[in-house]
Design an enzyme around this catalytic site. Structure first.
Site, PDB file in Angstrom:
ATOM      1  N   PHE A 141       7.662 -10.018   4.849  1.00 41.96           N
ATOM      2  CA  PHE A 141       8.535  -9.451   3.812  1.00 41.96           C
ATOM      3  C   PHE A 141       8.659  -7.958   4.042  1.00 41.96           C
ATOM      4  O   PHE A 141       7.660  -7.248   4.172  1.00 41.96           O
ATOM      5  CB  PHE A 141       7.955  -9.717   2.415  1.00 41.96           C
ATOM      6  N   ASP A 226       4.455  -2.154   8.818  1.00 46.87           N
ATOM      7  CA  ASP A 226       4.825  -2.060   7.409  1.00 46.87           C
ATOM      8  C   ASP A 226       3.540  -2.173   6.606  1.00 46.87           C
ATOM      9  O   ASP A 226       2.971  -3.257   6.455  1.00 46.87           O
ATOM     10  CB  ASP A 226       5.809  -3.191   7.079  1.00 46.87           C
ATOM     11  N   LYS A 255       4.485   1.591  -2.599  1.00 44.99           N
ATOM     12  CA  LYS A 255       3.579   0.971  -3.568  1.00 44.99           C
ATOM     13  C   LYS A 255       2.450   1.897  -4.044  1.00 44.99           C
ATOM     14  O   LYS A 255       2.680   2.794  -4.817  1.00 44.99           O
ATOM     15  CB  LYS A 255       3.052  -0.350  -3.008  1.00 44.99           C
TER      16      LYS A 255
HETATM   17  C1  LIG Z   1       5.172  -5.443   3.008  1.00 48.53           C
HETATM   18  C2  LIG Z   1       6.292  -5.014   2.105  1.00 48.53           C
HETATM   19  N1  LIG Z   1       7.342  -4.348   2.622  1.00 48.53           N
HETATM   20  C3  LIG Z   1       8.365  -3.931   1.857  1.00 48.53           C
HETATM   21  C4  LIG Z   1       8.394  -4.186   0.497  1.00 48.53           C
HETATM   22  C5  LIG Z   1       9.536  -3.705  -0.341  1.00 48.53           C
HETATM   23  O1  LIG Z   1       9.099  -2.657  -1.150  1.00 48.53           O
HETATM   24  P1  LIG Z   1       9.934  -2.212  -2.438  1.00 48.53           P
HETATM   25  O2  LIG Z   1       9.900  -3.359  -3.396  1.00 48.53           O
HETATM   26  O3  LIG Z   1       9.232  -0.980  -2.931  1.00 48.53           O
HETATM   27  O4  LIG Z   1      11.318  -1.904  -1.984  1.00 48.53           O
HETATM   28  C6  LIG Z   1       7.321  -4.897  -0.080  1.00 48.53           C
HETATM   29  C7  LIG Z   1       7.341  -5.224  -1.514  1.00 48.53           C
HETATM   30  O5  LIG Z   1       6.685  -6.132  -1.961  1.00 48.53           O
HETATM   31  C8  LIG Z   1       6.256  -5.317   0.739  1.00 48.53           C
HETATM   32  O6  LIG Z   1       5.208  -5.989   0.239  1.00 48.53           O
END
Ligand SMILES: Cc1ncc(COP(=O)(O)O)c(C=O)c1O
Length: 400
Positions: A141, A226, A255
């Site tokens: 994700f 990520d 986050k």
């Molecule tokens: C690994 C990862 N990347 C990207 C995102 C996207 O982040 P945001 O919701 O702050 O746009 C998330 C959100 O859960 C995530 O867990």
């Protein structure tokens, strides 16, 4: 009608239905506790999805934000301000990289969008303009905007919004051979999470990130990690990849970094730090002084209060405690630090989440058969113990 019911009714009539109907209206929080609109108290074991690193109303964040908002709340990217520069320096220092630069955004998705542009520019400048493939992992994700979504390995949320103008080759997560074979000379970058959060807190097998680093190096591709969910102490290290002793080319964060204030960061290491030229990218709010001040308070507090060691040891004790519960519905517990998934014998995570709530604990049904814990990093041993003690009865209720 209760205050919560009134508010959720207004929510349903005024907010787009993309989140469905949240079950609780929260009104306030203090430390690891939150109260709903009717005064019911819960132990917050999900922390706004791995965001509220210092819990709620932490004095360090309150003071930093209050001071900053009263001093200078916004500058735009037309002007320099101290909190942004200091935060960038601190993040680069924590990474221990020889050189690098930071772009600040407002969310994780935006950090990944910036990473995509860094990759594109870097490859353009280094003879890789024809490298049109990005490798990413199945079930990964990376966010909801159309670049980040194109990288997201969950077909049910990605496919309704394609095509994307980005060629992404998905590989099974954790399979070194598949990753090596997919990472060829047509590949611009590999995007990976060190542990897949939304897939259900699924850690990469040991050695996987090192294999990814080697595959990228031999193919001339960039490694983008990520760490939006895994970074900033969540696993007991500043960044989850540090346990593997690898350095990415690009790292994305969000986050927990802002402790509840919206901030994302795309960190380019080495020459990736200078791949974007003037005019290549931007954000009006990104690197906002208030969000940066909050992030500095988060970093200071994690360091000053020894939270990395605390997260690692409390996480281990929770895994042992939960693992020792013999219940027919409980099949296991996985994850690292204060980022765990409790796996269940059937697709009853929704019921387990509700049973947790009825017992006064907020968790999240991250998968049909798994509930996720991502509490504030300041969770105490006594608070963790409350949950471990209550879990057998919660599971029995979920099984009914
Ligand atoms: C690994 C990862 N990347 C990207 C995102 C996207 O982040 P945001 O919701 O702050 O746009 C998330 C959100 O859960 C995530 O867990």
């Amino acid at each position: 009608m209760t205050a919560g019911q009134k508010l959720t009714g207004r929510y349903a009539a005024s907010i787009m239905p993309n989140y469905g109907q949240p079950p609780v209206a929260l009104a306030r929080g203090e430390g690891c506790w939150v109260w709903d609109a009717d005064g019911e108290r819960y132990l917050d074991l999900i922390g706004g999805i791995a965001v509220s690193a210092l819990g709620h109303g932490h004095p360090a964040i309150v003071q930093a934000v209050t001071r900053q908002v009263a001093t200078l709340a916004h500058t735009s990217n037309l002007f320099v301000h101290e909190p942004e520069v200091e935060l960038a320096e601190r993040l680069l220092g924590l990474l221990g990289a020889a050189g690098g630069r930071v772009f600040f955004a407002n969310s994780g998705t935006e950090a990944n969008e910036a990473a995509l542009k860094v990759v594109r520019r870097f490859q353009d400048k280094h003879g890789g303009a024809d490298r049109h493939v990005i490798v990413a992992a199945e079930h990964g994700f990376h966010g909801r905007t159309r670049g980040a979504l194109a990288l997201t390995g969950k077909a049910s949320i990605r496919e309704p919004f394609g095509p994307f103008g980005l060629t992404v080759r998905f590989v099974p997560y954790g399979d070194e051979t598949a990753l090596r074979e997919a990472t060829g000379t047509d590949c611009a970058a590999v995007f990976l999470e060190p542990c897949q959060g939304e897939a259900g807190v699924v850690p990469a097998p040991g050695g996987y990130l090192r294999a990814a680093r080697a595959a990228c190096d031999s193919a001339g591709a960039l490694l983008v990690l990520d760490e939006i969910q895994s970074g900033i102490g969540r696993t007991g290290a500043w960044f989850a990849h540090q346990r593997e002793g690898v350095l990415p080319d690009v790292l994305t964060l969000a986050k927990g970094l802002g402790g509840g204030l919206p901030i994302g960061a795309c960190i380019g290491l080495g020459e990736c730090g200078t791949a974007l030229d003037k005019g290549d990218h931007g954000s009006t709010f990104g690197g906002n002084p208030v969000a940066c001040a909050a992030a500095l308070a988060v970093l200071d507090t994690i360091a000053a209060d020894g939270l990395l060691d605390h997260v690692a040891s409390l996480g281990n004790r929770l895994v042992t405690g939960i693992g020792a519960i013999g219940h027919p519905l409980l099949t296991g517990v996985r994850g690292q630090g204060l980022w765990l998934a409790i796996t269940l014998a059937g697709p009853v995570a929704g019921r387990a989440e509700e049973a947790c709530r009825n017992a006064g604990f907020l968790v999240n049904a991250v998968q049909p058969d798994a509930i996720r814990l991502a509490p504030p990093l300041i969770l105490s041993s006594a608070q963790a113990g409350l949950f471990a003690q209550a879990l057998p009865a919660i599971l029995t209720e979920a099984a009914r």
